[in-house]
Design an enzyme around this catalytic site. Structure first.
Site, PDB file in Angstrom:
ATOM      1  N   HIS A  17       0.844  -1.211   0.000  1.00 17.07           N
ATOM      2  CA  HIS A  17       0.000   0.000   0.000  1.00 17.07           C
ATOM      3  C   HIS A  17       0.875   1.256   0.000  1.00 17.07           C
ATOM      4  O   HIS A  17       0.627   2.205  -0.752  1.00 17.07           O
ATOM      5  CB  HIS A  17      -0.873   0.064   1.268  1.00 17.07           C
ATOM      6  CG  HIS A  17      -1.926  -0.985   1.378  1.00 17.07           C
ATOM      7  ND1 HIS A  17      -2.119  -1.729   2.522  1.00 17.07           N
ATOM      8  CD2 HIS A  17      -2.876  -1.404   0.490  1.00 17.07           C
ATOM      9  CE1 HIS A  17      -3.143  -2.544   2.348  1.00 17.07           C
ATOM     10  NE2 HIS A  17      -3.613  -2.382   1.127  1.00 17.07           N
ATOM     11  N   LYS A  41     -18.384  -5.919   7.210  1.00 16.42           N
ATOM     12  CA  LYS A  41     -17.063  -6.558   7.248  1.00 16.42           C
ATOM     13  C   LYS A  41     -16.306  -6.073   8.476  1.00 16.42           C
ATOM     14  O   LYS A  41     -15.872  -4.915   8.520  1.00 16.42           O
ATOM     15  CB  LYS A  41     -16.318  -6.138   5.967  1.00 16.42           C
ATOM     16  CG  LYS A  41     -15.207  -7.068   5.532  1.00 16.42           C
ATOM     17  CD  LYS A  41     -14.823  -6.702   4.103  1.00 16.42           C
ATOM     18  CE  LYS A  41     -13.347  -6.836   3.817  1.00 16.42           C
ATOM     19  NZ  LYS A  41     -12.959  -6.350   2.506  1.00 16.42           N
ATOM     20  N   ARG A  90      -1.346  -6.018  -8.419  1.00 12.31           N
ATOM     21  CA  ARG A  90      -0.190  -6.825  -8.044  1.00 12.31           C
ATOM     22  C   ARG A  90       0.056  -7.966  -9.015  1.00 12.31           C
ATOM     23  O   ARG A  90       1.157  -8.204  -9.437  1.00 12.31           O
ATOM     24  CB  ARG A  90      -0.386  -7.395  -6.633  1.00 12.31           C
ATOM     25  CG  ARG A  90      -0.396  -6.349  -5.566  1.00 12.31           C
ATOM     26  CD  ARG A  90      -0.908  -6.888  -4.270  1.00 12.31           C
ATOM     27  NE  ARG A  90      -2.277  -7.361  -4.425  1.00 12.31           N
ATOM     28  CZ  ARG A  90      -3.033  -7.807  -3.445  1.00 12.31           C
ATOM     29  NH1 ARG A  90      -2.551  -7.885  -2.228  1.00 12.31           N
ATOM     30  NH2 ARG A  90      -4.267  -8.200  -3.659  1.00 12.31           N
ATOM     31  N   SER A 128      -2.952  -7.770   2.976  1.00 14.71           N
ATOM     32  CA  SER A 128      -3.231  -7.650   4.411  1.00 14.71           C
ATOM     33  C   SER A 128      -3.683  -9.007   4.960  1.00 14.71           C
ATOM     34  O   SER A 128      -3.314  -9.392   6.072  1.00 14.71           O
ATOM     35  CB  SER A 128      -4.322  -6.610   4.668  1.00 14.71           C
ATOM     36  OG  SER A 128      -3.904  -5.345   4.239  1.00 14.71           O
TER      37      SER A 128
END
Ligand code: PNS
Length: 158
Positions: A17, A41, A90, A128
């Site tokens: 990030h 969430k 990514r 994460s």
């Protein structure tokens, strides 16, 4: 003034990030890191904790602003008068999800451009979710997150 938004969950922020934030900050005058408040969430870190960690690890970046948003990204985008949304890309595995989001956002608001930035190679596989899993089982996460985030993760799982 060129404003870009980098939205995400940031639970917690990691080196990938940070890499994207540093790259994006060079392309604009104001860079808004926006933590999505997702009522459905529950994360490991509270929204306040996420903001605090982002504040600390991005303090060297000029023109950055850190905030939260709830509801649709397009509504937040309209409010801020931003030029574009930035997302990190990514690997091929990210592509479908990111492509879906970018197209949905553009469908909702034609003016919303999504810019994909590729982090440097050493950060390309970070997420994460995986970092939290490694931390939960006591693995070494020091190369993946800034020191203060590493400390916060170890405290969570101690
Ligand atoms: O870090 P993440 O979890 O991949 O970030 C996803 C995020 C928060 C950017 C995305 O879920 C989002 O924009 N949520 C806000 C709600 C929204 O606008 N949804 C429609 C676009 S897909």
């Amino acid at each position: 003034m060129k404003i870009v938004i980098y939205p995400g969950s940031f639970d917690p922020i990691h080196n990938g990030h940070l890499d994207v934030i540093e790259r994006a900050a060079k392309l604009c005058d104001k860079m808004i890191v926006a933590v999505a408040k997702n009522p459905g969430k529950t994360g490991l870190f509270s929204t306040g904790e996420r903001l605090g960690l982002i504040e600390e690890v991005t303090s060297h970046i000029k023109g950055r602003e850190i905030t939260t948003f709830d509801g649709l990204l397009v509504d937040f985008f309209r409010e801020t008068g931003a030029e574009a949304v930035v997302r990190g890309l990514r690997a091929v595995s990210d592509f479908e999800y990111e492509f879906q989001m970018a197209l949905m956002n553009r469908n909702l608001l034609d003016d919303l451009e999504t810019i994909f930035l590729v982090p440097s190679q050493e950060n390309i596989y970070l997420s994460s979710r995986i970092i939290k899993e490694v931390a939960r089982f006591g693995g070494d996460i020091d190369g993946f997150v800034p020191p203060i985030v590493g400390k916060a993760l170890r405290e969570k799982f101690s």
